[in-house]
Design a protein around this motif. Structure first.
Motif, PDB file in Angstrom:
ATOM      1  N   UNK A 114       1.027  -1.329  -0.108  1.00  0.00           N
ATOM      2  CA  UNK A 114       0.026  -0.096   0.102  1.00  0.00           C
ATOM      3  C   UNK A 114       0.799   1.201   0.060  1.00  0.00           C
ATOM      4  N   UNK A 115       1.911   1.191   0.555  1.00  0.00           N
ATOM      5  CA  UNK A 115       2.684   2.347   0.695  1.00  0.00           C
ATOM      6  C   UNK A 115       3.631   2.294  -0.337  1.00  0.00           C
ATOM      7  N   UNK A 116       3.708   1.538  -1.251  1.00  0.00           N
ATOM      8  CA  UNK A 116       4.377   1.789  -2.651  1.00  0.00           C
ATOM      9  C   UNK A 116       3.383   2.269  -3.747  1.00  0.00           C
ATOM     10  N   UNK A 117       2.028   1.823  -3.471  1.00  0.00           N
ATOM     11  CA  UNK A 117       1.185   2.416  -4.393  1.00  0.00           C
ATOM     12  C   UNK A 117       0.861   3.942  -4.096  1.00  0.00           C
ATOM     13  N   UNK A 118       0.919   4.269  -2.678  1.00  0.00           N
ATOM     14  CA  UNK A 118       0.708   5.970  -2.471  1.00  0.00           C
ATOM     15  C   UNK A 118       1.812   6.575  -3.041  1.00  0.00           C
ATOM     16  N   UNK A 119       3.064   6.106  -2.997  1.00  0.00           N
ATOM     17  CA  UNK A 119       4.192   6.669  -3.435  1.00  0.00           C
ATOM     18  C   UNK A 119       4.243   6.854  -4.709  1.00  0.00           C
ATOM     19  N   UNK A 120       3.889   5.701  -5.597  1.00  0.00           N
ATOM     20  CA  UNK A 120       3.638   5.795  -7.017  1.00  0.00           C
ATOM     21  C   UNK A 120       2.687   6.962  -7.446  1.00  0.00           C
ATOM     22  N   UNK A 121       1.457   7.103  -6.827  1.00  0.00           N
ATOM     23  CA  UNK A 121       0.612   8.121  -7.233  1.00  0.00           C
ATOM     24  C   UNK A 121       1.154   9.531  -7.082  1.00  0.00           C
ATOM     25  N   UNK A 122       1.791   9.781  -5.820  1.00  0.00           N
ATOM     26  CA  UNK A 122       2.504  11.002  -5.563  1.00  0.00           C
ATOM     27  C   UNK A 122       3.498  11.306  -6.814  1.00  0.00           C
ATOM     28  N   UNK A 123       4.272  10.568  -7.163  1.00  0.00           N
ATOM     29  CA  UNK A 123       5.195  10.626  -8.229  1.00  0.00           C
ATOM     30  C   UNK A 123       4.640  11.130  -9.477  1.00  0.00           C
ATOM     31  N   UNK A 124       3.714  10.561  -9.890  1.00  0.00           N
ATOM     32  CA  UNK A 124       3.010  10.794 -10.935  1.00  0.00           C
ATOM     33  C   UNK A 124       2.365  12.114 -10.977  1.00  0.00           C
ATOM     34  N   UNK A 125       1.608  12.239  -9.938  1.00  0.00           N
ATOM     35  CA  UNK A 125       1.125  13.678  -9.800  1.00  0.00           C
ATOM     36  C   UNK A 125       2.180  14.789  -9.713  1.00  0.00           C
ATOM     37  N   UNK A 126       3.513  14.490  -9.319  1.00  0.00           N
ATOM     38  CA  UNK A 126       4.571  15.626  -9.154  1.00  0.00           C
ATOM     39  C   UNK A 126       4.928  15.678 -10.622  1.00  0.00           C
ATOM     40  N   UNK A 127       4.932  14.659 -11.138  1.00  0.00           N
ATOM     41  CA  UNK A 127       5.607  14.512 -12.750  1.00  0.00           C
ATOM     42  C   UNK A 127       4.647  15.439 -13.455  1.00  0.00           C
ATOM     43  N   UNK A 128       3.403  15.173 -13.443  1.00  0.00           N
ATOM     44  CA  UNK A 128       2.562  15.993 -14.202  1.00  0.00           C
ATOM     45  C   UNK A 128       2.415  17.373 -13.731  1.00  0.00           C
ATOM     46  N   UNK A 129       2.531  17.676 -12.573  1.00  0.00           N
ATOM     47  CA  UNK A 129       2.679  19.152 -11.916  1.00  0.00           C
ATOM     48  C   UNK A 129       3.924  19.844 -12.675  1.00  0.00           C
ATOM     49  N   UNK A 130       5.142  19.241 -12.771  1.00  0.00           N
ATOM     50  CA  UNK A 130       6.186  19.797 -13.022  1.00  0.00           C
ATOM     51  C   UNK A 130       6.107  19.953 -14.746  1.00  0.00           C
ATOM     52  N   UNK A 131       5.347  19.020 -15.263  1.00  0.00           N
ATOM     53  CA  UNK A 131       4.980  19.220 -16.652  1.00  0.00           C
ATOM     54  C   UNK A 131       3.993  20.314 -17.028  1.00  0.00           C
ATOM     55  N   UNK A 132       3.088  20.720 -16.519  1.00  0.00           N
ATOM     56  CA  UNK A 132       2.321  21.901 -16.497  1.00  0.00           C
ATOM     57  C   UNK A 132       2.939  23.045 -16.253  1.00  0.00           C
ATOM     58  N   UNK A 133       3.948  23.161 -15.123  1.00  0.00           N
ATOM     59  CA  UNK A 133       4.730  24.176 -14.770  1.00  0.00           C
ATOM     60  C   UNK A 133       5.551  24.578 -16.063  1.00  0.00           C
ATOM     61  N   UNK A 134       6.091  23.494 -16.683  1.00  0.00           N
ATOM     62  CA  UNK A 134       6.920  23.674 -17.885  1.00  0.00           C
ATOM     63  C   UNK A 134       6.101  24.425 -18.867  1.00  0.00           C
ATOM     64  N   UNK A 135       4.998  23.805 -19.334  1.00  0.00           N
ATOM     65  CA  UNK A 135       4.064  24.355 -20.132  1.00  0.00           C
ATOM     66  C   UNK A 135       3.806  25.820 -19.970  1.00  0.00           C
ATOM     67  N   UNK A 136       3.413  26.045 -18.678  1.00  0.00           N
ATOM     68  CA  UNK A 136       3.004  27.566 -18.241  1.00  0.00           C
ATOM     69  C   UNK A 136       4.209  28.170 -18.428  1.00  0.00           C
TER      70      UNK A 136
END
Length: 477
Positions: free
Chosen positions: A22-44
Motif C-alpha cells: 500500500x505504501x508503494x502504491x501511494x508513493x507511485x501516485x504522488x510521483x505521477x502527480x509531481x511529474x504531471x505538475x512539473x510538466x504543467x509548470x514547464x508548459x505554463x
C-alpha cells in the motif's frame, strides 16, 4: 480460544504483508502527480515566455503607430513602413494618406482623422508582460507630455487636409509655432490684337480714313518671397514681397499719320511690386465628409511703381483730338497705383481619396482723387478722380494624392472686373472684363521641410494671359 487467536494472528500477518504494498502504491501516485505538475509548470512557463514575447512585439508595433500619429504634421512615412505594421495599423496609415496631397506651401501634411475631434486617435496602452515588470516602451511619454501631445493631436485633427496649391491663397493653415518661407517665381505671357477704324465708309467695301492695327506681346516675371506663420492652429498671418520685371512689344501704326509703315514699340519696367499682408482663420471643425470653411482678408499696398508715375509717350494732350505719339508708357509700372482690400471664403470637402475645394472673393479698389499723368515733355495731365472697378472672383477644383510624396490638383479660376469710372462717370470704352483660367497643379515633397509646387494656367478668355507658370519652393521651420 485457540481458533480466535489464530484468526488474529493471520490478520496481523496479512496486514504486515500488505502494508509495504500500500505504501508503494501511494508513493507511485504522488510521483505521477509531481511529474504531471512539473510538466504543467514547464508548459505554463513556456506559454508565459511566448506571451511576453508577443507583448513586446505588440508594444513595439504600438510605439510605431504612435510615432506615425505624432508625425501627422510632418510628411507621411514610406510605404515600406506601412507594410511592416499589423493589418489594423495598415488600414489607419492608408486612411491617413489618401486624399491628403503632398504639401501645400510647405506646411506639414495633415491627414483626415476618422475619429471625432474630441476623441483621441491613439489606441489604448497594452499591459506589461505576465509575471514580470513592464519593459520600457520606445517613445514612452510622461503624463504631462502625453496630455500635451493629445491636445495637439486633437487640434490638428480639426484642420483640413492639404492639396497641391493652385491659387494664391493656400487651403491649409500653418500650424501654431511653424514658420513657412516660400520663394516663388511666376511667368505670364499674353498677346492681343486690336483693329480700330478711324474714318468713315462710303460703301461697306470702301473706307476713307485710317486703320489702326496694334499687336501687343507681354511678358511678365514676378519673383516673390512669402513668409507666413500660425498664431494658433486656426489662424495664420502672411506677408508677401514681390519683385516685378515686365516687357512689352507693340507693333502698331502711329495714330493720325499718313504713313503705312508699322513700327515696333518696346518698353520695359522692373521694380518692387505691391507688398501684400493677409490673414486667414478657420471658421469651423470639419472632418471626413464634412466641409471646412476658412475666411481670409488680404490688403494690397501701393509700394510698386504706379502707372501714373511713368512717362507716357505723348508730347501734348493724350486725351482729346490733339494726340501726338503712341500714347504708350515709356517704362512699365510694377504696381496698380490703388490700395486694395480683398475678402474671401474658402471651403474644402474631403471625400476619400480626393479633396474638393473652392473659393469666392471680392476685391475692392479704393478710389483716388487728384490723379495726374506724366507725359513726355515733363508736363502733368490732370485726370481727376479715378475709381477702378471691383473684382468678383471664384474658383474650384479637386486635389488627389498620388502617393505619400506627390499630389495632383485640377481647377478653374474666374474673375469679373467691373468698369472703371473717372470723376463719377464711366470711362468711354471701359467694359466689364471676364478672366477665366484653367489650372493644373503638381506638388512633390523633397524632404521633411521642403517641397516643390508647380502650377500651370491656360487662359480661356481673350483678356486672360495665354499661359502662366508658377513655381514655389516652400521651406518650413
Amino acid at each position: 480460544m485457540h481458533s480466535h487467536v489464530g484468526r488474529l494472528g493471520a490478520a496481523g500477518l496479512a496486514a504486515m504483508l500488505l502494508a509495504p504494498l500500500s505504501h508503494a502504491q501511494v508513493t507511485t501516485v504522488e510521483q505521477v502527480q509531481d511529474k504531471e505538475l512539473a510538466t504543467l509548470k514547464a508548459e505554463l512557463a513556456a506559454q508565459r515566455e511566448l506571451v511576453n514575447k508577443l507583448m513586446l512585439e505588440l508594444q513595439a508595433q504600438q510605439a510605431k503607430i504612435e510615432r506615425i500619429e505624432d508625425r501627422r504634421d510632418t510628411p507621411q512615412p514610406a510605404l515600406a513602413d506601412a507594410v511592416a505594421l499589423p493589418p489594423r495599423a495598415n488600414d489607419l496609415l492608408l486612411s491617413e494618406q489618401r486624399g491628403t496631397g503632398g504639401q501645400n506651401n510647405g506646411a506639414p501634411a495633415v491627414a483626415v482623422n476618422n475619429a471625432p475631434a474630441n476623441q483621441q486617435a491613439r489606441p489604448p496602452s497594452t499591459p506589461g508582460p505576465i509575471g514580470g515588470p513592464a519593459p520600457a516602451q520606445p517613445g514612452a511619454r510622461g503624463p504631462a507630455q502625453a496630455q500635451q501631445t493629445n491636445a495637439t493631436r486633437n487640434e490638428r485633427d480639426q484642420r483640413p487636409p492639404e492639396v497641391a496649391p493652385l491659387f494664391e491663397a493656400p487651403g491649409v493653415l500653418t500650424p501654431r509655432g511653424k514658420y513657412i518661407l516660400e520663394p516663388s517665381m511666376q511667368f505670364g505671357y499674353s498677346s492681343s490684337n486690336r483693329v480700330a477704324l478711324v474714318g468713315y465708309t462710303v460703301i461697306p467695301a470702301l473706307l476713307i480714313g485710317l486703320v489702326d492695327v496694334r499687336e501687343v506681346k507681354r511678358n511678365t516675371f514676378t519673383g516673390a518671397l512669402t513668409a507666413r506663420t500660425g498664431l494658433n492652429n486656426r489662424m495664420e498671418v502672411e506677408v508677401k514681397l514681390p519683385y516685378v520685371y515686365r516687357s512689352d512689344a507693340t507693333v502698331s501704326r502711329e495714330i493720325f499719320t499718313g504713313t503705312a509703315v508699322e513700327r515696333v514699340f518696346e518698353t520695359r519696367g522692373k521694380a518692387i511690386g505691391d507688398v501684400e499682408v493677409a490673414g486667414r482663420y478657420q471658421l469651423n471643425n470639419g472632418g471626413p465628409d464634412k466641409p471646412y470653411y476658412i475666411g481670409g482678408l488680404r490688403y494690397k499696398s501701393t509700394t510698386g511703381r504706379s502707372p501714373f508715375e511713368v512717362v507716357t509717350d505723348c508730347q501734348t494732350r493724350c486725351i482729346g483730338d490733339n494726340v501726338t505719339g503712341t500714347g504708350l508708357p515709356l517704362s512699365l509700372p510694377t504696381g496698380s497705383g490703388f490700395h486694395s482690400l480683398q475678402g474671401s471664403l474658402t471651403w474644402l470637402f474631403p471625400s476619400d481619396p480626393a479633396v474638393f475645394f473652392g473659393n469666392i472673393s471680392y476685391l475692392h479698389n479704393f478710389k483716388q482723387s487728384g490723379i495726374t499723368r506724366l507725359v513726355r515733355n515733363g508736363e502733368r495731365e490732370p485726370l481727376g478722380e479715378l475709381a477702378p472697378g471691383g473684382i468678383i472672383g471664384f474658383n474650384f477644383g479637386m486635389g488627389l494624392a498620388l502617393n505619400e510624396k506627390a499630389s495632383l490638383s485640377l481647377g478653374y479660376d474666374h474673375s469679373t472686373v467691373a468698369r472703371m469710372k473717372q470723376n463719377g462717370i464711366t470711362v468711354p470704352g471701359s467694359v466689364r472684363t471676364q478672366l477665366g483660367t484653367l489650372l493644373l497643379g503638381y506638388s512633390y515633397r523633397l524632404s521633411d521641410k521642403r517641397s516643390l509646387n508647380v502650377a500651370v494656367g491656360a487662359g480661356v478668355t481673350r483678356d486672360t494671359p495665354d499661359v502662366s507658370l508658377t513655381v514655389r519652393v516652400p521651406f518650413s521651420f
